[in-house]
Design an enzyme around this catalytic site. Structure first.
Site, PDB file in Angstrom:
ATOM      1  N   GLY A   1      -9.204  19.054  -0.377  1.00  0.00           N
ATOM      2  CA  GLY A   1      -9.017  17.639  -0.026  1.00  0.00           C
ATOM      3  C   GLY A   1      -9.549  17.310   1.350  1.00  0.00           C
ATOM      4  O   GLY A   1      -8.851  16.705   2.163  1.00  0.00           O
ATOM      5  N   ALA A   2     -10.815  17.680   1.583  1.00  0.00           N
ATOM      6  CA  ALA A   2     -11.368  17.508   2.941  1.00  0.00           C
ATOM      7  C   ALA A   2     -12.291  16.306   3.062  1.00  0.00           C
ATOM      8  O   ALA A   2     -12.956  16.155   4.077  1.00  0.00           O
ATOM      9  CB  ALA A   2     -12.094  18.784   3.363  1.00  0.00           C
ATOM     10  N   ASN A   3     -12.317  15.448   2.038  1.00  0.00           N
ATOM     11  CA  ASN A   3     -13.187  14.264   2.161  1.00  0.00           C
ATOM     12  C   ASN A   3     -12.475  13.106   2.852  1.00  0.00           C
ATOM     13  O   ASN A   3     -13.076  12.073   3.111  1.00  0.00           O
ATOM     14  CB  ASN A   3     -13.704  13.816   0.787  1.00  0.00           C
TER      15      ASN A   3
ATOM     16  N   GLY B   1      -8.702  11.814   5.396  1.00  0.00           N
ATOM     17  CA  GLY B   1      -7.469  12.120   6.112  1.00  0.00           C
ATOM     18  C   GLY B   1      -7.504  13.341   7.007  1.00  0.00           C
ATOM     19  O   GLY B   1      -8.509  13.632   7.673  1.00  0.00           O
TER      20      GLY B   1
ATOM     21  N   GLY C   1      -7.543  16.483   6.268  1.00  0.00           N
ATOM     22  CA  GLY C   1      -8.494  17.525   5.851  1.00  0.00           C
ATOM     23  C   GLY C   1      -9.890  17.247   6.387  1.00  0.00           C
ATOM     24  O   GLY C   1     -10.597  18.155   6.830  1.00  0.00           O
TER      25      GLY C   1
ATOM     26  N   SER D   1       5.256  19.112   4.255  1.00  0.00           N
ATOM     27  CA  SER D   1       5.687  17.774   4.679  1.00  0.00           C
ATOM     28  C   SER D   1       7.152  17.836   5.070  1.00  0.00           C
ATOM     29  O   SER D   1       7.927  18.613   4.482  1.00  0.00           O
ATOM     30  CB  SER D   1       5.526  16.804   3.511  1.00  0.00           C
TER      31      SER D   1
ATOM     32  N   TYR E   1       7.924  14.003  -5.105  1.00  0.00           N
ATOM     33  CA  TYR E   1       6.993  14.439  -4.042  1.00  0.00           C
ATOM     34  C   TYR E   1       7.680  15.498  -3.171  1.00  0.00           C
ATOM     35  O   TYR E   1       7.088  16.546  -2.877  1.00  0.00           O
ATOM     36  CB  TYR E   1       6.569  13.244  -3.182  1.00  0.00           C
TER      37      TYR E   1
HETATM   38  N1  LIG Z   1      -0.259  11.525   6.245  1.00  0.00           N
HETATM   39  C1  LIG Z   1       1.002  11.857   6.450  1.00  0.00           C
HETATM   40  O1  LIG Z   1       1.745  11.188   7.180  1.00  0.00           O
HETATM   41  C2  LIG Z   1       1.549  13.115   5.823  1.00  0.00           C
HETATM   42  C3  LIG Z   1       2.895  13.408   6.018  1.00  0.00           C
HETATM   43  C4  LIG Z   1       3.402  14.597   5.496  1.00  0.00           C
HETATM   44  C5  LIG Z   1       2.562  15.467   4.827  1.00  0.00           C
HETATM   45  N2  LIG Z   1       1.262  15.137   4.624  1.00  0.00           N
HETATM   46  C6  LIG Z   1       0.422  16.114   3.922  1.00  0.00           C
HETATM   47  O2  LIG Z   1      -0.834  16.233   4.597  1.00  0.00           O
HETATM   48  C7  LIG Z   1      -1.827  16.677   3.682  1.00  0.00           C
HETATM   49  C8  LIG Z   1      -3.093  15.855   3.865  1.00  0.00           C
HETATM   50  O3  LIG Z   1      -2.851  14.559   3.376  1.00  0.00           O
HETATM   51  P1  LIG Z   1      -3.439  13.251   4.086  1.00  0.00           P
HETATM   52  O4  LIG Z   1      -2.296  12.560   4.698  1.00  0.00           O
HETATM   53  O5  LIG Z   1      -4.620  13.593   4.894  1.00  0.00           O
HETATM   54  O6  LIG Z   1      -3.844  12.401   2.787  1.00  0.00           O
HETATM   55  P2  LIG Z   1      -5.239  11.812   2.248  1.00  0.00           P
HETATM   56  O7  LIG Z   1      -5.959  11.076   3.342  1.00  0.00           O
HETATM   57  O8  LIG Z   1      -4.908  11.051   1.016  1.00  0.00           O
HETATM   58  O9  LIG Z   1      -6.053  13.123   1.875  1.00  0.00           O
HETATM   59  C9  LIG Z   1      -5.659  13.888   0.755  1.00  0.00           C
HETATM   60  C10 LIG Z   1      -6.849  14.610   0.190  1.00  0.00           C
HETATM   61  O10 LIG Z   1      -6.406  15.299  -0.989  1.00  0.00           O
HETATM   62  C11 LIG Z   1      -7.331  15.023  -2.020  1.00  0.00           C
HETATM   63  N3  LIG Z   1      -6.761  15.164  -3.368  1.00  0.00           N
HETATM   64  C12 LIG Z   1      -5.797  14.424  -3.948  1.00  0.00           C
HETATM   65  N4  LIG Z   1      -5.610  14.833  -5.218  1.00  0.00           N
HETATM   66  C13 LIG Z   1      -6.483  15.836  -5.438  1.00  0.00           C
HETATM   67  C14 LIG Z   1      -6.793  16.643  -6.552  1.00  0.00           C
HETATM   68  N5  LIG Z   1      -6.186  16.477  -7.737  1.00  0.00           N
HETATM   69  N6  LIG Z   1      -7.739  17.607  -6.427  1.00  0.00           N
HETATM   70  C15 LIG Z   1      -8.392  17.783  -5.252  1.00  0.00           C
HETATM   71  N7  LIG Z   1      -8.161  17.025  -4.157  1.00  0.00           N
HETATM   72  C16 LIG Z   1      -7.219  16.071  -4.255  1.00  0.00           C
HETATM   73  C17 LIG Z   1      -7.762  13.596  -1.749  1.00  0.00           C
HETATM   74  O11 LIG Z   1      -8.919  13.278  -2.501  1.00  0.00           O
HETATM   75  P3  LIG Z   1      -9.298  11.734  -2.847  1.00  0.00           P
HETATM   76  O12 LIG Z   1      -9.941  11.194  -1.595  1.00  0.00           O
HETATM   77  O13 LIG Z   1     -10.232  11.873  -3.996  1.00  0.00           O
HETATM   78  O14 LIG Z   1      -8.028  11.019  -3.176  1.00  0.00           O
HETATM   79  C18 LIG Z   1      -7.976  13.665  -0.260  1.00  0.00           C
HETATM   80  O15 LIG Z   1      -9.213  14.261   0.038  1.00  0.00           O
HETATM   81  C19 LIG Z   1      -1.177  16.592   2.295  1.00  0.00           C
HETATM   82  O16 LIG Z   1      -0.793  17.893   1.901  1.00  0.00           O
HETATM   83  C20 LIG Z   1       0.064  15.739   2.504  1.00  0.00           C
HETATM   84  O17 LIG Z   1       1.101  16.045   1.600  1.00  0.00           O
HETATM   85  C21 LIG Z   1       0.731  13.970   5.090  1.00  0.00           C
END
Ligand SMILES: NC(=O)c1ccc[n+]([C@@H]2O[C@H](COP(=O)([O-])OP(=O)(O)OC[C@H]3O[C@@H](n4cnc5c(N)ncnc54)[C@H](OP(=O)(O)O)[C@@H]3O)[C@@H](O)[C@H]2O)c1
Length: 317
Positions: free
Chosen positions: A28-30, A32, A34, A158, A185
């Protein structure tokens, strides 16, 4: 909780040295955290392999990174949908063919707050299937390569693990009753943490200490997580929150995972790393609070066995 291991500013990428010759695989590096982790690692000369579900978004992300770091920047992607076990297996085979070393596998991808119960093609509740079962199989398939590289596994968790049931609901793993977006979740993120801590135990018992396993979280970071999968109400609440100091940038959200993937001074594996400021949701990055329900041994063992059975992937540990 204040952790002064890395000084009052906490861990920042300023601590990174030259990473030329090292390879990091990030799910998921495209977008947020990542994407920001990929940027930071590339800026220090590392190679980054992204495992993403969207070829289109991945191409755009690679283009953006090459614009920033030059056309020769060592970044590429392999398509992988974590929600489909078959896709995870094909992607892992591709990584094994094309990636001779893995210094760290960062399990970063996730979906969150899915408003209605959905099932993956394999029949798992969508958040459990994507966040936990997908990474369970991926880590297992790449493990030998990581071990040969004396590398690390980084699980991005999380603070949601402190919400919901605070345990695994084995009788209704897939929420055929009582589904709640946040509860499901929370269980999926707790499952990811339990997987990591149980893996630590199994590796120690087998005397296989070459691989380090760390668990971290990004705190509250302004990423696309909620906009991708959350309900309209959640999206509005989240949007309002991002206008306050309660939410930090996506780049800051990447620091814990980059730290866990690279930092030599990080000795304690049975820990949770992340922001240590207000409510541990923002602020200097270091070691945070880890509550005991995340490493409840009988539950961890049962989850491991159940995960092997459900995914059909056996770790042999
Ligand atoms: N942001 C916060 O405040 C927060 C808080 C607690 C924990 N987290 C954790 O931080 C991590 C990073 O999340 P983020 O906040 O950066 O969210 P994000 O911006 O939505 O990034 C998530 C990434 O995961 C990818 N993804 C989702 N479903 C997938 C699948 N089935 N197969 C492969 N890739 C998939 C997304 O791809 P698409 O672009 O195609 O959707 C996107 O690249 C996650 O583990 C999340 O649970 C985040």
């Amino acid at each position: 909780m204040t952790d002064l291991t890395f000084g009052p500013k906490g861990w920042t990428p300023e601590r990174l040295g030259d990473l030329t010759g090292k390879t990091f695989v990030i799910t998921g590096a495209n977008a947020g955290a990542g994407f920001q982790a990929a940027r930071i690692l590339l800026s220090k000369g590392a190679e980054v392999v992204m495992l993403n579900r969207s070829a289109e978004k991945s191409a755009a992300a690679v283009k953006e990174l090459k614009q920033e770091f030059g056309t020769a920047a060592p970044v590429r992607f392999v398509r992988m949908d974590l929600a489909e076990q078959a896709s995870v297996r094909v992607a892992a085979e591709e990584v094994l063919k094309t990636t001779p070393r893995i210094d760290a596998l960062i399990c970063n991808a996730a979906i969150a707050q899915v408003p209605t119960r959905k099932l993956t093609p394999d029949g798992f509740e969508s958040q459990l299937g994507t966040n936990h079962y997908g990474h369970f199989t991926l880590c297992g398939m790449l493990f030998d390569r990581i071990e040969q590289s004396q590398g690390r596994i980084v699980v991005v968790a999380s603070l949601g693990y402190n919400m919901g049931l605070k345990t695994i609901r084995f009788d209704h793993m897939n929420w055929d009753t009582g589904y709640g977006a946040n509860t499901a979740y929370s269980q999926s993120k707790l499952a990811q943490m339990m997987f990591a801590y149980e893996l630590q135990d199994r590796l120690a018992a087998a005397g296989r200490t070459g691989v380090k396993v760390y668990v971290c979280h990004p705190g509250s970071s302004a990423t696309s997580l909620i906009t991708t999968s959350g309900s309209r109400t959640m999206r509005l609440i989240w949007w309002l929150m991002t206008k306050t100091p309660m939410v930090q940038t996506a780049e800051q959200g990447a620091y814990p995972e980059v730290m866990c993937a690279t930092e030599e001074a990080l000795t304690e594996q049975r820990a949770l790393y992340g922001p240590t400021g207000r409510m541990e949701a923002v602020g200097p990055v270091g070691r945070g609070t880890l509550n005991a329900h995340a490493y409840d041994k009988p539950v961890m063992v049962r989850l491991w066995e159940r995960s092997e059975k459900d995914t059909g992937f056996s770790w042999g540990l």
